[in-house]
Write a protein that holds these residues in place. Structure first.
Motif, PDB file in Angstrom:
ATOM      1  N   ASN A 153      19.583  11.615   5.160  1.00 37.92           N
ATOM      2  CA  ASN A 153      18.493  10.640   5.251  1.00 37.92           C
ATOM      3  C   ASN A 153      17.258  11.182   5.953  1.00 37.92           C
ATOM      4  O   ASN A 153      16.362  10.400   6.303  1.00 37.92           O
ATOM      5  CB  ASN A 153      18.988   9.392   5.996  1.00 37.92           C
ATOM      6  N   SER A 154      17.182  12.483   6.162  1.00 41.01           N
ATOM      7  CA  SER A 154      16.042  13.043   6.884  1.00 41.01           C
ATOM      8  C   SER A 154      15.436  14.225   6.134  1.00 41.01           C
ATOM      9  O   SER A 154      16.091  14.846   5.286  1.00 41.01           O
ATOM     10  CB  SER A 154      16.471  13.480   8.294  1.00 41.01           C
ATOM     11  N   ILE A 155      14.168  14.514   6.459  1.00 39.97           N
ATOM     12  CA  ILE A 155      13.489  15.686   5.897  1.00 39.97           C
ATOM     13  C   ILE A 155      13.895  16.895   6.724  1.00 39.97           C
ATOM     14  O   ILE A 155      13.622  16.968   7.926  1.00 39.97           O
ATOM     15  CB  ILE A 155      11.967  15.490   5.909  1.00 39.97           C
ATOM     16  N   PHE A 156      14.541  17.851   6.094  1.00 40.63           N
ATOM     17  CA  PHE A 156      15.030  19.032   6.786  1.00 40.63           C
ATOM     18  C   PHE A 156      13.948  20.098   6.926  1.00 40.63           C
ATOM     19  O   PHE A 156      13.864  20.790   7.936  1.00 40.63           O
ATOM     20  CB  PHE A 156      16.236  19.603   6.026  1.00 40.63           C
ATOM     21  N   HIS A 157      13.095  20.227   5.907  1.00 42.12           N
ATOM     22  CA  HIS A 157      12.064  21.274   5.915  1.00 42.12           C
ATOM     23  C   HIS A 157      10.922  20.853   4.997  1.00 42.12           C
ATOM     24  O   HIS A 157      11.151  20.301   3.923  1.00 42.12           O
ATOM     25  CB  HIS A 157      12.667  22.604   5.437  1.00 42.12           C
ATOM     26  N   SER A 158       9.679  21.125   5.433  1.00 42.32           N
ATOM     27  CA  SER A 158       8.483  20.876   4.620  1.00 42.32           C
ATOM     28  C   SER A 158       7.828  22.212   4.310  1.00 42.32           C
ATOM     29  O   SER A 158       7.566  23.005   5.222  1.00 42.32           O
ATOM     30  CB  SER A 158       7.502  19.956   5.350  1.00 42.32           C
ATOM     31  N   ASP A 159       7.568  22.445   3.025  1.00 40.94           N
ATOM     32  CA  ASP A 159       7.021  23.722   2.575  1.00 40.94           C
ATOM     33  C   ASP A 159       5.586  23.527   2.103  1.00 40.94           C
ATOM     34  O   ASP A 159       5.330  22.781   1.157  1.00 40.94           O
ATOM     35  CB  ASP A 159       7.875  24.290   1.445  1.00 40.94           C
ATOM     36  N   ARG A 160       4.676  24.199   2.765  1.00 44.63           N
ATOM     37  CA  ARG A 160       3.264  24.197   2.359  1.00 44.63           C
ATOM     38  C   ARG A 160       2.759  25.608   2.113  1.00 44.63           C
ATOM     39  O   ARG A 160       1.918  25.844   1.251  1.00 44.63           O
ATOM     40  CB  ARG A 160       2.413  23.528   3.464  1.00 44.63           C
ATOM     41  N   ASP A 161       3.300  26.569   2.853  1.00 51.07           N
ATOM     42  CA  ASP A 161       2.771  27.931   2.828  1.00 51.07           C
ATOM     43  C   ASP A 161       3.068  28.675   1.534  1.00 51.07           C
ATOM     44  O   ASP A 161       2.460  29.713   1.264  1.00 51.07           O
ATOM     45  CB  ASP A 161       3.342  28.733   4.002  1.00 51.07           C
ATOM     46  N   SER A 162       4.014  28.178   0.737  1.00 56.73           N
ATOM     47  CA  SER A 162       4.366  28.883  -0.498  1.00 56.73           C
ATOM     48  C   SER A 162       3.335  28.692  -1.603  1.00 56.73           C
ATOM     49  O   SER A 162       3.438  29.340  -2.655  1.00 56.73           O
ATOM     50  CB  SER A 162       5.735  28.407  -1.003  1.00 56.73           C
ATOM     51  N   PHE A 163       2.332  27.852  -1.388  1.00 54.20           N
ATOM     52  CA  PHE A 163       1.457  27.466  -2.496  1.00 54.20           C
ATOM     53  C   PHE A 163      -0.014  27.741  -2.191  1.00 54.20           C
ATOM     54  O   PHE A 163      -0.892  26.949  -2.514  1.00 54.20           O
ATOM     55  CB  PHE A 163       1.657  25.991  -2.823  1.00 54.20           C
ATOM     56  N   ILE A 164      -0.300  28.871  -1.558  1.00 53.28           N
ATOM     57  CA  ILE A 164      -1.668  29.275  -1.261  1.00 53.28           C
ATOM     58  C   ILE A 164      -2.212  30.053  -2.461  1.00 53.28           C
ATOM     59  O   ILE A 164      -1.856  31.214  -2.699  1.00 53.28           O
ATOM     60  CB  ILE A 164      -1.735  30.134   0.009  1.00 53.28           C
ATOM     61  N   SER A 165      -3.053  29.388  -3.224  1.00 57.57           N
ATOM     62  CA  SER A 165      -3.621  30.013  -4.422  1.00 57.57           C
ATOM     63  C   SER A 165      -4.906  29.283  -4.802  1.00 57.57           C
ATOM     64  O   SER A 165      -5.035  28.081  -4.579  1.00 57.57           O
ATOM     65  CB  SER A 165      -2.621  29.953  -5.578  1.00 57.57           C
ATOM     66  N   ASP A 166      -5.856  30.036  -5.378  1.00 60.32           N
ATOM     67  CA  ASP A 166      -7.121  29.454  -5.815  1.00 60.32           C
ATOM     68  C   ASP A 166      -7.124  29.054  -7.288  1.00 60.32           C
ATOM     69  O   ASP A 166      -8.139  28.552  -7.788  1.00 60.32           O
ATOM     70  CB  ASP A 166      -8.271  30.449  -5.569  1.00 60.32           C
ATOM     71  N   THR A 167      -6.023  29.268  -7.976  1.00 61.05           N
ATOM     72  CA  THR A 167      -6.011  28.950  -9.398  1.00 61.05           C
ATOM     73  C   THR A 167      -6.173  27.448  -9.626  1.00 61.05           C
ATOM     74  O   THR A 167      -5.634  26.635  -8.871  1.00 61.05           O
ATOM     75  CB  THR A 167      -4.708  29.447 -10.051  1.00 61.05           C
ATOM     76  N   GLU A 168      -6.916  27.091 -10.635  1.00 63.92           N
ATOM     77  CA  GLU A 168      -7.167  25.685 -10.969  1.00 63.92           C
ATOM     78  C   GLU A 168      -6.276  25.190 -12.096  1.00 63.92           C
ATOM     79  O   GLU A 168      -6.210  23.988 -12.354  1.00 63.92           O
ATOM     80  CB  GLU A 168      -8.637  25.505 -11.388  1.00 63.92           C
ATOM     81  N   PHE A 169      -5.582  26.102 -12.772  1.00 61.23           N
ATOM     82  CA  PHE A 169      -4.853  25.757 -13.985  1.00 61.23           C
ATOM     83  C   PHE A 169      -3.389  25.448 -13.685  1.00 61.23           C
ATOM     84  O   PHE A 169      -2.840  25.895 -12.666  1.00 61.23           O
ATOM     85  CB  PHE A 169      -4.956  26.909 -14.990  1.00 61.23           C
ATOM     86  N   PRO A 170      -2.714  24.685 -14.546  1.00 53.06           N
ATOM     87  CA  PRO A 170      -1.299  24.354 -14.318  1.00 53.06           C
ATOM     88  C   PRO A 170      -0.415  25.599 -14.320  1.00 53.06           C
ATOM     89  O   PRO A 170      -0.571  26.493 -15.156  1.00 53.06           O
ATOM     90  CB  PRO A 170      -0.956  23.435 -15.496  1.00 53.06           C
ATOM     91  N   VAL A 171       0.508  25.648 -13.380  1.00 53.81           N
ATOM     92  CA  VAL A 171       1.441  26.762 -13.268  1.00 53.81           C
ATOM     93  C   VAL A 171       2.823  26.224 -12.913  1.00 53.81           C
ATOM     94  O   VAL A 171       2.975  25.080 -12.479  1.00 53.81           O
ATOM     95  CB  VAL A 171       0.992  27.774 -12.188  1.00 53.81           C
ATOM     96  N   ASN A 172       3.832  27.074 -13.096  1.00 51.23           N
ATOM     97  CA  ASN A 172       5.174  26.805 -12.592  1.00 51.23           C
ATOM     98  C   ASN A 172       5.328  27.540 -11.267  1.00 51.23           C
ATOM     99  O   ASN A 172       4.907  28.700 -11.128  1.00 51.23           O
ATOM    100  CB  ASN A 172       6.232  27.289 -13.580  1.00 51.23           C
ATOM    101  N   THR A 173       5.921  26.896 -10.294  1.00 46.81           N
ATOM    102  CA  THR A 173       6.083  27.510  -8.987  1.00 46.81           C
ATOM    103  C   THR A 173       7.426  27.104  -8.403  1.00 46.81           C
ATOM    104  O   THR A 173       8.186  26.344  -9.026  1.00 46.81           O
ATOM    105  CB  THR A 173       4.923  27.107  -8.046  1.00 46.81           C
ATOM    106  N   SER A 174       7.740  27.602  -7.219  1.00 46.09           N
ATOM    107  CA  SER A 174       9.036  27.283  -6.607  1.00 46.09           C
ATOM    108  C   SER A 174       8.935  27.303  -5.091  1.00 46.09           C
ATOM    109  O   SER A 174       8.054  27.935  -4.507  1.00 46.09           O
ATOM    110  CB  SER A 174      10.115  28.282  -7.071  1.00 46.09           C
ATOM    111  N   SER A 175       9.864  26.594  -4.463  1.00 47.26           N
ATOM    112  CA  SER A 175      10.007  26.559  -3.011  1.00 47.26           C
ATOM    113  C   SER A 175      11.425  27.004  -2.677  1.00 47.26           C
ATOM    114  O   SER A 175      12.384  26.583  -3.326  1.00 47.26           O
ATOM    115  CB  SER A 175       9.754  25.145  -2.483  1.00 47.26           C
ATOM    116  N   VAL A 176      11.551  27.851  -1.660  1.00 45.38           N
ATOM    117  CA  VAL A 176      12.849  28.397  -1.275  1.00 45.38           C
ATOM    118  C   VAL A 176      13.248  27.850   0.095  1.00 45.38           C
ATOM    119  O   VAL A 176      12.440  27.825   1.025  1.00 45.38           O
ATOM    120  CB  VAL A 176      12.817  29.937  -1.248  1.00 45.38           C
ATOM    121  N   LEU A 177      14.491  27.416   0.203  1.00 44.36           N
ATOM    122  CA  LEU A 177      15.047  26.944   1.466  1.00 44.36           C
ATOM    123  C   LEU A 177      16.183  27.867   1.874  1.00 44.36           C
ATOM    124  O   LEU A 177      17.163  28.024   1.135  1.00 44.36           O
ATOM    125  CB  LEU A 177      15.563  25.514   1.329  1.00 44.36           C
TER     126      LEU A 177
END
Length: 346
Positions: A153-177
């Motif tokens: 029932n809790s948030i274990f980890h918040s990921d923001r640093d994996s998505f630093i990019s200047d691209t404006e177009f749709p992409v596929n990406t991922s977050s690793v825990l």
């Protein structure tokens, strides 16, 4: 076909230099719009030296040059480009020109999110490190993407640093825990949740959640009451030795008894000593599973005797002895016979 006209072309045609001598304001000051949605805004200036105003944008209505106005509107029925830079310009009566580019963001919510390596989670072993990956499909722009990992029932980890990019177009990406398995995670659900955060905030944006995965963690037994215990033998009372333990897989139990005449019990977390088999000594219980074992000890001792009762008994015997001794002096004759007349003589 480019989205914007080049400002230098406009200057070349009008012969007007670019200047920053007037203030240009947008309403709203920033635009965040979903791809394919409509939007409208107004550009205005506080200068009292305006000759004409206009927009440099290839799409929308109101982009032409308008004379003698202090504001111009831009309306687009459907955003069709991922990178938009609409520019408002103001021509002053002295021949100078001011321009300002709107802060404009076009976004698209992810199509889906899913944990791509669930096989690593079945089962886990306590203390081991595991790598879980959340894949996010077709999102733009990813610099506004946040991913929260939930366990229970809790948030274990918040990921923001994996998505630093200047691209404006749709992409596929991922977050690793990277997760170190703990026994408290056993049976809990884990999932990832993708969301988009903007300034200014966009109301009612959905959160894209992956399908929850159940965590299974193997761990060695731990006793519910881990400390060793001591019991006293009291008359006609039963003694319960509690060896309950938690573990995954479920523990099995074996008992070691204080005396050979008592039998060893298997796979029972409790032992009851009844008056017929209560014997002092040290008993032990071992809980074990595939991950390890743990042993707990129980000491059963004789209850201390009641010293008040013992003292009363000793006192009674001493008193009785004294009475007999004095009686012998008073009533026994030298020849060993008993006579009450000796009392009168003395």
């Amino acid at each position: 076909m480019k989205f914007f006209l080049v400002l230098s072309v406009f200057i070349a045609c009008t012969g007007k230099p670019v200047s920053s001598s007037c203030e240009i304001e947008f309403s709203p000051p920033k635009v965040v719009v979903r791809f394919g949605d409509p939007f409208s805004l107004i550009c205005s200036s506080t200068s009292n030296q305006i000759d004409s105003m206009g927009w440099e944008a290839i799409y929308g209505t109101g982009t032409g040059l308008q004379d003698g106005v202090s504001s111009v509107a831009l309306k687009i029925d459907s955003v069709k480009d991922w990178k938009m830079e609409p520019q408002c310009f103001v021509n002053l009566v002295n021949g100078d020109q001011c321009s300002e580019t709107l802060n404009f963001t076009v976004y698209k919510m992810p199509d889906s999110a899913f944990i791509s390596q669930p096989s690593q989670m079945d089962p886990m072993v306590e203390g081991e490190k595991y790598r879980l990956q959340c894949d996010i499909v077709d999102v733009a722009p990813i610099r506004h993407l946040f991913v929260d990992w939930h366990i229970g029932n809790s948030i274990f980890h918040s990921d923001r640093d994996s998505f630093i990019s200047d691209t404006e177009f749709p992409v596929n990406t991922s977050s690793v825990l990277n997760l170190i398995a703990q026994r408290g995670y056993n049976g809990a659900q884990v999932w990832c949740e993708a969301k988009m955060l903007f300034s200014p905030p966009v109301q009612s944006l959905p959160k894209i959640q992956s399908k929850p995965q159940k965590l299974i963690v193997l761990y060695s037994p731990t006793f519910t009451k881990p400390e060793n215990e001591t019991f006293e033998l009291l008359a006609r009372n039963k003694i319960m030795l509690n060896c309950t333990a938690t573990g995954n897989p479920m523990p099995v139990y074996s008992w070691g008894f204080a005396h050979p005449i008592q039998q060893t019990k298997k796979n029972d977390s409790q032992l009851i000593l009844t008056p017929s088999i209560r014997l002092p000594g040290t008993y032990n219980c071992t809980a074990s599973n595939t991950q390890g074992s743990s042993t707990k000890y129980f000491t059963v001792i004789e209850a201390p005797r009641n010293r008040t009762t013992f003292a009363a008994l000793v006192g009674g015997f001493v008193f009785l002895g004294a009475v007999l001794f004095i009686g012998g002096l008073l009533f026994v004759k030298p020849d060993g016979t008993f006579s009450f007349s000796k009392v009168g003589y003395l």
